[in-house]
Design a protein around this motif. Structure first.
Motif, PDB file in Angstrom:
ATOM      1  N   MET A   4      24.369  -5.848  -2.353  1.00  0.00           N
ATOM      2  CA  MET A   4      23.085  -5.402  -2.895  1.00  0.00           C
ATOM      3  C   MET A   4      22.596  -6.300  -4.026  1.00  0.00           C
ATOM      4  N   MET A   5      23.500  -6.996  -4.690  1.00  0.00           N
ATOM      5  CA  MET A   5      23.125  -7.853  -5.808  1.00  0.00           C
ATOM      6  C   MET A   5      23.057  -9.296  -5.326  1.00  0.00           C
ATOM      7  N   ASP A   6      22.347 -10.144  -6.060  1.00  0.00           N
ATOM      8  CA  ASP A   6      22.218 -11.548  -5.681  1.00  0.00           C
ATOM      9  C   ASP A   6      23.501 -12.322  -5.963  1.00  0.00           C
ATOM     10  N   THR A   7      23.781 -13.296  -5.102  1.00  0.00           N
ATOM     11  CA  THR A   7      24.874 -14.246  -5.293  1.00  0.00           C
ATOM     12  C   THR A   7      24.264 -15.632  -5.277  1.00  0.00           C
ATOM     13  N   ILE A   8      24.601 -16.436  -6.254  1.00  0.00           N
ATOM     14  CA  ILE A   8      24.055 -17.781  -6.354  1.00  0.00           C
ATOM     15  C   ILE A   8      25.223 -18.759  -6.357  1.00  0.00           C
ATOM     16  N   LEU A   9      25.180 -19.773  -5.489  1.00  0.00           N
ATOM     17  CA  LEU A   9      26.274 -20.722  -5.356  1.00  0.00           C
ATOM     18  C   LEU A   9      25.827 -22.148  -5.655  1.00  0.00           C
ATOM     19  N   ALA A  20      20.775 -18.759 -13.415  1.00  0.00           N
ATOM     20  CA  ALA A  20      21.417 -17.990 -12.354  1.00  0.00           C
ATOM     21  C   ALA A  20      21.963 -16.663 -12.881  1.00  0.00           C
ATOM     22  N   ILE A  21      22.533 -16.679 -14.086  1.00  0.00           N
ATOM     23  CA  ILE A  21      23.026 -15.440 -14.694  1.00  0.00           C
ATOM     24  C   ILE A  21      21.866 -14.465 -14.893  1.00  0.00           C
ATOM     25  N   ALA A  22      20.745 -14.975 -15.390  1.00  0.00           N
ATOM     26  CA  ALA A  22      19.565 -14.122 -15.580  1.00  0.00           C
ATOM     27  C   ALA A  22      19.106 -13.539 -14.244  1.00  0.00           C
ATOM     28  N   GLN A  23      19.145 -14.340 -13.187  1.00  0.00           N
ATOM     29  CA  GLN A  23      18.729 -13.865 -11.865  1.00  0.00           C
ATOM     30  C   GLN A  23      19.638 -12.749 -11.357  1.00  0.00           C
ATOM     31  N   VAL A  24      20.937 -12.874 -11.594  1.00  0.00           N
ATOM     32  CA  VAL A  24      21.869 -11.816 -11.175  1.00  0.00           C
ATOM     33  C   VAL A  24      21.551 -10.509 -11.902  1.00  0.00           C
ATOM     34  N   PHE A  25      21.339 -10.581 -13.228  1.00  0.00           N
ATOM     35  CA  PHE A  25      21.012  -9.367 -13.975  1.00  0.00           C
ATOM     36  C   PHE A  25      19.684  -8.775 -13.524  1.00  0.00           C
ATOM     37  N   GLU A  26      18.702  -9.617 -13.232  1.00  0.00           N
ATOM     38  CA  GLU A  26      17.409  -9.120 -12.753  1.00  0.00           C
ATOM     39  C   GLU A  26      17.541  -8.448 -11.388  1.00  0.00           C
ATOM     40  N   TRP A  28      19.631  -6.417 -10.450  1.00  0.00           N
ATOM     41  CA  TRP A  28      20.022  -5.011 -10.627  1.00  0.00           C
ATOM     42  C   TRP A  28      18.831  -4.092 -10.365  1.00  0.00           C
ATOM     43  N   ASN A  29      17.636  -4.580 -10.673  1.00  0.00           N
ATOM     44  CA  ASN A  29      16.426  -3.774 -10.500  1.00  0.00           C
ATOM     45  C   ASN A  29      15.650  -4.104  -9.229  1.00  0.00           C
ATOM     46  N   SER A  30      16.261  -4.852  -8.322  1.00  0.00           N
ATOM     47  CA  SER A  30      15.564  -5.176  -7.068  1.00  0.00           C
ATOM     48  C   SER A  30      15.416  -3.909  -6.224  1.00  0.00           C
ATOM     49  N   LYS A  31      14.479  -3.905  -5.314  1.00  0.00           N
ATOM     50  CA  LYS A  31      14.254  -2.743  -4.444  1.00  0.00           C
ATOM     51  C   LYS A  31      15.510  -2.430  -3.647  1.00  0.00           C
ATOM     52  N   ARG A  32      16.154  -3.458  -3.133  1.00  0.00           N
ATOM     53  CA  ARG A  32      17.366  -3.274  -2.339  1.00  0.00           C
ATOM     54  C   ARG A  32      18.454  -2.563  -3.160  1.00  0.00           C
ATOM     55  N   ALA A  33      18.659  -3.002  -4.405  1.00  0.00           N
ATOM     56  CA  ALA A  33      19.693  -2.412  -5.252  1.00  0.00           C
ATOM     57  C   ALA A  33      19.323  -0.995  -5.688  1.00  0.00           C
ATOM     58  N   THR A  34      18.052  -0.779  -6.055  1.00  0.00           N
ATOM     59  CA  THR A  34      17.652   0.565  -6.487  1.00  0.00           C
ATOM     60  C   THR A  34      17.698   1.553  -5.319  1.00  0.00           C
ATOM     61  N   ASP A  35      17.299   1.123  -4.133  1.00  0.00           N
ATOM     62  CA  ASP A  35      17.389   1.997  -2.951  1.00  0.00           C
ATOM     63  C   ASP A  35      18.844   2.365  -2.663  1.00  0.00           C
ATOM     64  N   GLY A  41      23.681   8.005  -4.908  1.00  0.00           N
ATOM     65  CA  GLY A  41      23.768   8.772  -6.132  1.00  0.00           C
ATOM     66  C   GLY A  41      24.376   8.028  -7.309  1.00  0.00           C
ATOM     67  N   ILE A  42      24.111   6.722  -7.392  1.00  0.00           N
ATOM     68  CA  ILE A  42      24.629   5.896  -8.482  1.00  0.00           C
ATOM     69  C   ILE A  42      23.562   5.804  -9.561  1.00  0.00           C
ATOM     70  N   ALA A  43      23.924   6.098 -10.791  1.00  0.00           N
ATOM     71  CA  ALA A  43      22.970   6.069 -11.908  1.00  0.00           C
ATOM     72  C   ALA A  43      22.439   4.655 -12.123  1.00  0.00           C
ATOM     73  N   GLY A  44      21.167   4.561 -12.453  1.00  0.00           N
ATOM     74  CA  GLY A  44      20.535   3.261 -12.677  1.00  0.00           C
ATOM     75  C   GLY A  44      20.771   2.698 -14.061  1.00  0.00           C
ATOM     76  N   ASP A  45      21.365   3.483 -14.959  1.00  0.00           N
ATOM     77  CA  ASP A  45      21.567   2.993 -16.327  1.00  0.00           C
ATOM     78  C   ASP A  45      22.980   2.459 -16.575  1.00  0.00           C
ATOM     79  N   LEU A  46      23.746   2.262 -15.500  1.00  0.00           N
ATOM     80  CA  LEU A  46      25.116   1.755 -15.650  1.00  0.00           C
ATOM     81  C   LEU A  46      25.159   0.265 -15.974  1.00  0.00           C
TER      82      LEU A  46
END
Length: 72
Positions: A4-9, A20-26, A28-35, A41-46
């Motif tokens: 669900m999260m991005d991987t950059i190689l 790339a680190i900033a992209q990984v953290f961003e 977290w809020n992608s549609k795929r990850a939030t869906d 039932g995973i909290a979004g504030d983790l």
């Protein structure tokens, strides 16, 4: 959240590492990850983490091996 999260190689120099680190953290809020979080039932504030690894090649000998190093 596997897959669900991005991987950059193969990013190269330090400027790209920071981006790339900033992209990984961003991601977290992608549609795929939030869906995914909503579906399971995973909290979004983790939050999440970014793992940075350096790869290198060495001369292969009888004492050669592979592994992973974790640094915090």
């Amino acid at each position: 959240m596997p897959g669900m999260m991005d991987t950059i190689l193969n990013i190269g120099d330090m400027k790209k590492v920071k981006a790339a680190i900033a992209q990984v953290f961003e991601s977290w809020n992608s549609k795929r990850a939030t869906d995914y979080r909503q579906m399971y039932g995973i909290a979004g504030d983790l939050g999440t983490s970014a793992i940075v690894q350096a790869m290198f090649t060495a001369i292969e000998t009888a004492n050669s091996g592979t592994g992973v190093i974790f640094h915090s």
